[in-house]
Scaffold this active site. Structure first.
Site, PDB file in Angstrom:
ATOM      1  N   ASP A   1       0.827  -1.204   0.000  1.00  0.00           N
ATOM      2  CA  ASP A   1       0.000   0.000   0.000  1.00  0.00           C
ATOM      3  C   ASP A   1       0.865   1.258   0.000  1.00  0.00           C
ATOM      4  O   ASP A   1       1.950   1.287   0.578  1.00  0.00           O
ATOM      5  CB  ASP A   1      -0.894  -0.022   1.243  1.00  0.00           C
TER       6      ASP A   1
ATOM      7  N   GLU B   1       1.098  -0.492  -5.095  1.00  0.00           N
ATOM      8  CA  GLU B   1       0.016   0.472  -5.284  1.00  0.00           C
ATOM      9  C   GLU B   1       0.681   1.842  -5.300  1.00  0.00           C
ATOM     10  O   GLU B   1       0.910   2.450  -4.268  1.00  0.00           O
ATOM     11  CB  GLU B   1      -1.011   0.356  -4.154  1.00  0.00           C
TER      12      GLU B   1
END
Length: 615
Positions: free
Chosen positions: A305, A348
């Site tokens: 993330d 990401e």
């Protein structure tokens, strides 16, 4: 169990230790009859004057001072008569006379929130049955990769409560197989205190969250998924940690693992603290944690993330590259690829930082895949437009192919796009209920046929209208509505075509697998493109307006016939049946750069896939 030695300490402090969990934490010992004998507790707290182990077992509570066994700040205590599920905390008395109570950073399970204590738990003893899966696992470069992203606690509920790890096994596997997914990706599954954070503010990175059961039950779920042929990916926050009082933040009263400088440490956007990867102990902690989940839970990879927040200080390119974090990313990716080149390690990343998925020895970051945030933003921006105005946004569909092969891309329609008043995928579409579903079918056809691997968040496969809400399950009741049953049937048939036609995945990462056929019809908002493999050619056509074209000329590369494999306007999918029931024979004639053309019928707001057959 590792004995303390200079080699282990050197690796710990220089950032190269990959198995800290073998030494730190709570470890059960056994006697000659294999009966539990004692538990050895070890913790690293260099700023502590003293550390007390606070135990709670057999309705008793005790507090015992731990022994400092190294001038580096390692404390140890062996306690006899302590068994599994005993709860404990470390009470750390710091050099500046603070007292902080902390969960064990290396504990493997904890009490159920809101309680914070660690639990003694022996991870040994589970017998895995997934060797067949591991042996056939590959990196999916030239294979279909279709990921179902899901939040464990809000997928399905019974009596208002999330399913346990055990209860999830049968319904999840059955559903994933029915829908055709190759992998499932769970939002963070390590321990975190606040449900509202969805797991993105972690406290104990070696502990499977106790919300849904015990660690061995999670092992069983992963094992059964593998036996069913489904890969398992875990979402992971690498760069920042929860500020919760009992977690890793300010562990010994000082910013031990995070930045000392508050301007770099404090992430105001998320209310978290950023980790400092210039510190060897921080690198070793996270490297060991990732290795732990690979070895202990047999995960097939991670989605990392907020990589932008790692590449740049606080995610702001104007503040410059965070070189320590970038170097650590390279160390992690090299370690994982060397450990097993079939593991997935996905970024990401919303930045334009170059070579995110290029090998480290080619000056890349080494990730196996990168989320294509540009594709997601542009495409969803286009589909939000009223069809009357789409001609002014034509470039949002075509621009993605300018950079589509710069990285190994995942095309994500993730949880972030269906929450916080953004609306679900189908509800982003303009028009009536039926037009919204028609637009959704066209969107998913573009997504499944565009170069790049695929990721879809739960509920979007049956056109859920409401936004995702983590407090409740997804809208399963929509399967009582024939419109959504038909919509989901279209999705399942689309997935079957994706998985059974290698033109849609063999050359996802190089230009030879793609060619535009219709790119500039802005007035009618029609697009057409070809996908190639070594042995087949597919033609994809998208009509982005409600207009019907009884005969639309499209240039094609080869003489022969083109057979319609799927059409989103079929009545069985809830459409109007403007379809091409017979094979379309090519006609001789120059159309753009092609020597032949066909004249298919295009239904309103529709998508279709044709397969070329040589005469």
């Amino acid at each position: 169990m590792l004995n303390i030695d200079e080699q282990m300490l050197n690796q710990f402090f220089n950032g190269t230790c990959t198995n800290l969990y073998d030494y730190f934490g709570a470890h059960q010992t056994y006697d000659e009859n294999n009966q539990p004998k004692s538990v050895i507790f070890r913790v690293y707290a260099p700023n502590a004057r003293t550390v007390y182990l606070k135990l709670s077992h057999d309705l008793k509570a005790s507090e015992t001072e731990m022994h400092k066994i190294s001038h580096h700040g390692i404390f140890e205590l062996e306690v006899f008569g302590v068994f599994e599920f005993t709860s404990y905390l470390y009470e750390i008395h710091t050099k500046d006379y603070q007292i902080v109570s902390k969960t064990d950073p290396f504990s493997t399970t904890c009490q159920i929130r809101p309680d914070k204590e660690s639990l003694v738990y022996d991870l040994n003893g589970y017998t895995w049955h997934d060797q067949k899966w591991v042996n056939k696992r590959n990196n999916h470069d030239d294979q279909p990769l279709l990921i179902y992203e899901m939040h464990f606690g809000s997928w399905m509920r019974e009596h208002g409560e999330p399913l346990s790890y055990e209860a999830m096994v049968d319904p999840l596997i059955k559903y994933l197989l029915e829908q055709g997914y190759t992998h499932v990706e769970f939002l963070p599954m390590y321990e975190y205190p606040l449900d509202d954070s969805w797991g993105y503010q972690g406290t104990v990175f070696y502990s499977a969250t106790s919300r849904y059961g015990l660690p061995k039950a999670l092992m069983h779920l992963v094992d059964e998924l593998h036996k069913a042929g489904i890969g398992v990916i875990f979402d992971w926050v690498l760069g920042h940690i929860s500020r919760d009082w009992n977690g890793l933040s300010f562990f010994d009263g000082t910013p031990l693992y995070e930045y000392d400088d508050p301007n770099k440490r404090e992430n105001a956007v998320w209310g978290t603290n950023n980790l400092d990867f210039s510190k060897g102990i921080t690198r070793s902690f996270m490297l060991s944690a990732l290795n732990f989940w690979i070895d202990t839970y047999h995960v097939d990879g991670f989605r990392i993330d907020a990589v932008a927040n790692l590449i740049y200080y606080l995610g702001d390119a104007n503040q410059g590259v965070n070189q320590e974090a970038v170097d650590f990313i390279k160390e992690v990716t090299e370690f994982i690829i060397e450990k097993d080149p079939t593991l997935l390690f996905m970024a990401e990343d919303s930045t334009a930082y170059p070579k995110v998925t290029h090998p480290v020895n080619e000056d890349g970051l080494g990730f196996t895949h990168k989320w294509n945030m540009g594709f997601m933003n542009d495409v969803l921006g286009y589909f939000r437009e009223d069809p009357i105005f789409r001609k002014y946004h034509h470039h949002k569909i075509t621009f993605g192919l300018v950079y589509a092969f710069n990285e190994k891309f995942i095309l994500p329609f993730s949880h972030d796009e269906v929450v916080h008043v953004k609306g679900s995928l189908v509800n982003k579409m303009p028009g009536t209920y039926e037009q919204k579903i028609a637009g959704w079918k066209t969107l998913l056809t573009l997504w499944i046929t565009h170069p790049g691997k695929k990721l879809l968040f739960m509920g979007q496969e049956f056109a859920q209208f409401s936004e995702w809400a983590f407090q409740s399950q997804i809208d399963w009741y929509l399967f009582e509505d024939d419109r959504h049953v038909k919509a989901n049937q279209f999705f399942k048939d689309l997935v079957k075509i994706y998985k059974s036609h290698n033109a849609l995945y063999q050359y996802d990462f190089i230009p030879k697998g793609f060619r535009w056929s219709v790119i500039d019809d802005t007035e009618q908002s029609v697009f057409a493109y070809l996908r190639y493999s070594d042995d087949e050619t597919l033609l994809i056509i998208l009509n982005m307006t409600p207009n019907v074209h009884e005969s639309y000329e499209i240039g094609v590369p080869y003489e022969g016939e083109y057979i319609e494999l799927i059409n989103s306007d079929r009545k069985s999918y809830g459409g109007n049946d403007h379809i091409n029931t017979k094979a379309l024979q090519t006609k001789k004639g120059q159309r753009k750069d092609f020597d032949y053309y066909i004249k298919p019928k295009l239904g309103p707001l529709s998508a279709m896939i044709f397969k070329y057959n040589k005469k």
